[in-house]
Design a protein around this motif. Structure first.
Motif, PDB file in Angstrom:
ATOM      1  N   MET A   1     -11.720  25.290  -3.697  1.00 34.85           N
ATOM      2  CA  MET A   1     -10.643  24.530  -4.285  1.00 34.85           C
ATOM      3  C   MET A   1      -9.705  24.054  -3.182  1.00 34.85           C
ATOM      4  SD  MET A   1      -8.704  25.511  -7.648  1.00 34.85           S
ATOM      5  CE  MET A   1      -8.028  24.195  -8.526  1.00 34.85           C
ATOM      6  N   PHE A   2      -9.137  22.882  -3.392  1.00 37.34           N
ATOM      7  CA  PHE A   2      -8.245  22.303  -2.386  1.00 37.34           C
ATOM      8  C   PHE A   2      -6.866  22.920  -2.495  1.00 37.34           C
ATOM      9  CE2 PHE A   2     -11.259  18.770  -3.106  1.00 37.34           C
ATOM     10  CZ  PHE A   2     -11.754  18.666  -1.813  1.00 37.34           C
ATOM     11  N   ASP A   3      -6.256  23.063  -1.347  1.00 38.02           N
ATOM     12  CA  ASP A   3      -4.866  23.492  -1.409  1.00 38.02           C
ATOM     13  C   ASP A   3      -3.957  22.268  -1.523  1.00 38.02           C
ATOM     14  OD1 ASP A   3      -5.179  22.510   1.114  1.00 38.02           O
ATOM     15  OD2 ASP A   3      -4.065  24.092   2.121  1.00 38.02           O
ATOM     16  N   ILE A   4      -2.701  22.480  -1.723  1.00 40.19           N
ATOM     17  CA  ILE A   4      -1.762  21.389  -2.004  1.00 40.19           C
ATOM     18  C   ILE A   4      -1.654  20.439  -0.820  1.00 40.19           C
ATOM     19  CG2 ILE A   4       0.666  20.895  -2.445  1.00 40.19           C
ATOM     20  CD1 ILE A   4       0.663  23.016  -4.462  1.00 40.19           C
ATOM     21  N   ALA A   5      -1.684  20.919   0.402  1.00 36.82           N
ATOM     22  CA  ALA A   5      -1.579  20.061   1.587  1.00 36.82           C
ATOM     23  C   ALA A   5      -2.751  19.091   1.653  1.00 36.82           C
ATOM     24  CB  ALA A   5      -1.508  20.913   2.842  1.00 36.82           C
ATOM     25  N   GLN A   6      -3.955  19.569   1.370  1.00 41.38           N
ATOM     26  CA  GLN A   6      -5.125  18.689   1.400  1.00 41.38           C
ATOM     27  C   GLN A   6      -5.041  17.643   0.284  1.00 41.38           C
ATOM     28  OE1 GLN A   6      -8.266  21.580   1.137  1.00 41.38           O
ATOM     29  NE2 GLN A   6      -8.709  21.468   3.340  1.00 41.38           N
ATOM     30  N   GLN A   7      -4.588  18.055  -0.881  1.00 39.40           N
ATOM     31  CA  GLN A   7      -4.463  17.106  -1.987  1.00 39.40           C
ATOM     32  C   GLN A   7      -3.425  16.037  -1.679  1.00 39.40           C
ATOM     33  OE1 GLN A   7      -3.653  19.492  -5.448  1.00 39.40           O
ATOM     34  NE2 GLN A   7      -5.789  20.117  -5.696  1.00 39.40           N
ATOM     35  N   CYS A   8      -2.325  16.434  -1.080  1.00 35.91           N
ATOM     36  CA  CYS A   8      -1.283  15.469  -0.697  1.00 35.91           C
ATOM     37  C   CYS A   8      -1.798  14.514   0.374  1.00 35.91           C
ATOM     38  CB  CYS A   8      -0.038  16.194  -0.212  1.00 35.91           C
ATOM     39  SG  CYS A   8       0.885  17.004  -1.524  1.00 35.91           S
ATOM     40  N   THR A   9      -2.550  15.041   1.310  1.00 34.41           N
ATOM     41  CA  THR A   9      -3.120  14.199   2.362  1.00 34.41           C
ATOM     42  C   THR A   9      -4.088  13.180   1.767  1.00 34.41           C
ATOM     43  OG1 THR A   9      -2.917  15.982   3.968  1.00 34.41           O
ATOM     44  CG2 THR A   9      -4.436  14.210   4.508  1.00 34.41           C
ATOM     45  N   GLN A  10      -4.945  13.615   0.887  1.00 40.52           N
ATOM     46  CA  GLN A  10      -5.891  12.693   0.248  1.00 40.52           C
ATOM     47  C   GLN A  10      -5.170  11.653  -0.597  1.00 40.52           C
ATOM     48  OE1 GLN A  10      -8.669  15.152  -1.867  1.00 40.52           O
ATOM     49  NE2 GLN A  10      -9.862  15.640  -0.027  1.00 40.52           N
ATOM     50  N   ALA A  11      -4.164  12.081  -1.330  1.00 43.28           N
ATOM     51  CA  ALA A  11      -3.401  11.134  -2.153  1.00 43.28           C
ATOM     52  C   ALA A  11      -2.657  10.140  -1.271  1.00 43.28           C
ATOM     53  CB  ALA A  11      -2.422  11.894  -3.045  1.00 43.28           C
ATOM     54  N   GLY A  12      -2.088  10.612  -0.179  1.00 41.63           N
ATOM     55  CA  GLY A  12      -1.396   9.715   0.756  1.00 41.63           C
ATOM     56  C   GLY A  12      -2.344   8.703   1.375  1.00 41.63           C
ATOM     57  N   ASN A  13      -3.532   9.168   1.764  1.00 37.59           N
ATOM     58  CA  ASN A  13      -4.524   8.260   2.338  1.00 37.59           C
ATOM     59  C   ASN A  13      -4.982   7.215   1.319  1.00 37.59           C
ATOM     60  OD1 ASN A  13      -4.457   9.485   4.823  1.00 37.59           O
ATOM     61  ND2 ASN A  13      -6.210  10.813   4.434  1.00 37.59           N
ATOM     62  N   ALA A  14      -5.168   7.640   0.081  1.00 33.96           N
ATOM     63  CA  ALA A  14      -5.576   6.700  -0.968  1.00 33.96           C
ATOM     64  C   ALA A  14      -4.479   5.673  -1.229  1.00 33.96           C
ATOM     65  CB  ALA A  14      -5.917   7.453  -2.248  1.00 33.96           C
ATOM     66  N   LEU A  15      -3.229   6.134  -1.250  1.00 36.55           N
ATOM     67  CA  LEU A  15      -2.103   5.216  -1.457  1.00 36.55           C
ATOM     68  C   LEU A  15      -1.999   4.224  -0.307  1.00 36.55           C
ATOM     69  CD1 LEU A  15       0.400   4.390  -3.077  1.00 36.55           C
ATOM     70  CD2 LEU A  15       1.686   6.084  -1.772  1.00 36.55           C
ATOM     71  N   LEU A  16      -2.136   4.705   0.911  1.00 36.25           N
ATOM     72  CA  LEU A  16      -2.069   3.821   2.082  1.00 36.25           C
ATOM     73  C   LEU A  16      -3.192   2.790   2.039  1.00 36.25           C
ATOM     74  CD1 LEU A  16      -0.774   3.107   4.780  1.00 36.25           C
ATOM     75  CD2 LEU A  16      -2.286   4.791   5.856  1.00 36.25           C
ATOM     76  N   ALA A  17      -4.388   3.211   1.687  1.00 41.11           N
ATOM     77  CA  ALA A  17      -5.512   2.273   1.603  1.00 41.11           C
ATOM     78  C   ALA A  17      -5.263   1.228   0.527  1.00 41.11           C
ATOM     79  CB  ALA A  17      -6.806   3.028   1.318  1.00 41.11           C
ATOM     80  N   ALA A  18      -4.696   1.636  -0.604  1.00 40.25           N
ATOM     81  CA  ALA A  18      -4.400   0.682  -1.680  1.00 40.25           C
ATOM     82  C   ALA A  18      -3.316  -0.296  -1.255  1.00 40.25           C
ATOM     83  CB  ALA A  18      -3.977   1.428  -2.935  1.00 40.25           C
ATOM     84  N   GLN A  19      -2.299   0.183  -0.570  1.00 41.38           N
ATOM     85  CA  GLN A  19      -1.234  -0.699  -0.098  1.00 41.38           C
ATOM     86  C   GLN A  19      -1.743  -1.685   0.940  1.00 41.38           C
ATOM     87  OE1 GLN A  19       1.726   2.143   1.174  1.00 41.38           O
ATOM     88  NE2 GLN A  19       2.799   2.064  -0.792  1.00 41.38           N
ATOM     89  N   LEU A  20      -2.598  -1.236   1.840  1.00 40.74           N
ATOM     90  CA  LEU A  20      -3.169  -2.137   2.843  1.00 40.74           C
ATOM     91  C   LEU A  20      -4.065  -3.198   2.200  1.00 40.74           C
ATOM     92  CD1 LEU A  20      -3.993   0.313   5.769  1.00 40.74           C
ATOM     93  CD2 LEU A  20      -2.175  -1.401   5.667  1.00 40.74           C
ATOM     94  N   ALA A  21      -4.813  -2.805   1.178  1.00 39.10           N
ATOM     95  CA  ALA A  21      -5.659  -3.774   0.468  1.00 39.10           C
ATOM     96  C   ALA A  21      -4.799  -4.817  -0.239  1.00 39.10           C
ATOM     97  CB  ALA A  21      -6.557  -3.053  -0.528  1.00 39.10           C
ATOM     98  N   ALA A  22      -3.715  -4.381  -0.866  1.00 30.75           N
ATOM     99  CA  ALA A  22      -2.816  -5.322  -1.536  1.00 30.75           C
ATOM    100  C   ALA A  22      -2.151  -6.248  -0.522  1.00 30.75           C
ATOM    101  CB  ALA A  22      -1.758  -4.568  -2.333  1.00 30.75           C
ATOM    102  N   LEU A  23      -1.729  -5.705   0.601  1.00 32.45           N
ATOM    103  CA  LEU A  23      -1.101  -6.513   1.645  1.00 32.45           C
ATOM    104  C   LEU A  23      -2.080  -7.548   2.183  1.00 32.45           C
ATOM    105  CD1 LEU A  23       1.355  -7.017   3.440  1.00 32.45           C
ATOM    106  CD2 LEU A  23       0.452  -5.303   5.006  1.00 32.45           C
ATOM    107  N   ARG A  24      -3.320  -7.144   2.359  1.00 34.37           N
ATOM    108  CA  ARG A  24      -4.323  -8.093   2.847  1.00 34.37           C
ATOM    109  C   ARG A  24      -4.557  -9.205   1.835  1.00 34.37           C
ATOM    110  NH1 ARG A  24     -10.381  -7.018   5.218  1.00 34.37           N
ATOM    111  NH2 ARG A  24     -10.969  -9.197   5.213  1.00 34.37           N
ATOM    112  N   ALA A  25      -4.602  -8.856   0.554  1.00 37.80           N
ATOM    113  CA  ALA A  25      -4.795  -9.869  -0.490  1.00 37.80           C
ATOM    114  C   ALA A  25      -3.619 -10.838  -0.517  1.00 37.80           C
ATOM    115  CB  ALA A  25      -4.965  -9.198  -1.849  1.00 37.80           C
ATOM    116  N   TYR A  26      -2.399 -10.322  -0.398  1.00 32.74           N
ATOM    117  CA  TYR A  26      -1.221 -11.186  -0.370  1.00 32.74           C
ATOM    118  C   TYR A  26      -1.236 -12.096   0.852  1.00 32.74           C
ATOM    119  CZ  TYR A  26       0.910  -8.414  -4.109  1.00 32.74           C
ATOM    120  OH  TYR A  26       1.183  -7.790  -5.294  1.00 32.74           O
TER     121      TYR A  26
END
Length: 68
Positions: A1-26
């Motif tokens: 099972m993942f600990d909270i730090a790993q989950q936060c890191t994965q969520a942060g990476n996913a958010l960053l990737a989504a923001q970069l994709a949106a920025l590229r589309a704009y």
């Protein structure tokens, strides 16, 4: 099972990737709009230049009425 730090890191990476994709589309949409605007300006310039050239040729080759 993942600990909270790993989950936060994965969520942060996913958010960053989504923001970069949106920025590229704009950015791509902005560049496409800019290119369309530049093409329209070039068309207007060509049309204006052609009209001015025709008018100038008509004036240059117009018969001159003698004033005397």
């Amino acid at each position: 099972m993942f600990d909270i730090a790993q989950q936060c890191t994965q969520a942060g990476n996913a958010l960053l990737a989504a923001q970069l994709a949106a920025l590229r589309a704009y950015a791509e949409a902005m560049l496409d709009g800019g290119m369309l605007c530049a093409e329209r300006h070039a068309d207007v310039y060509r049309t204006t230049l052609a009209t001015g050239t025709v008018a100038a040729r008509q004036i240059m080759w117009a018969p001159v009425d003698p004033v005397c």
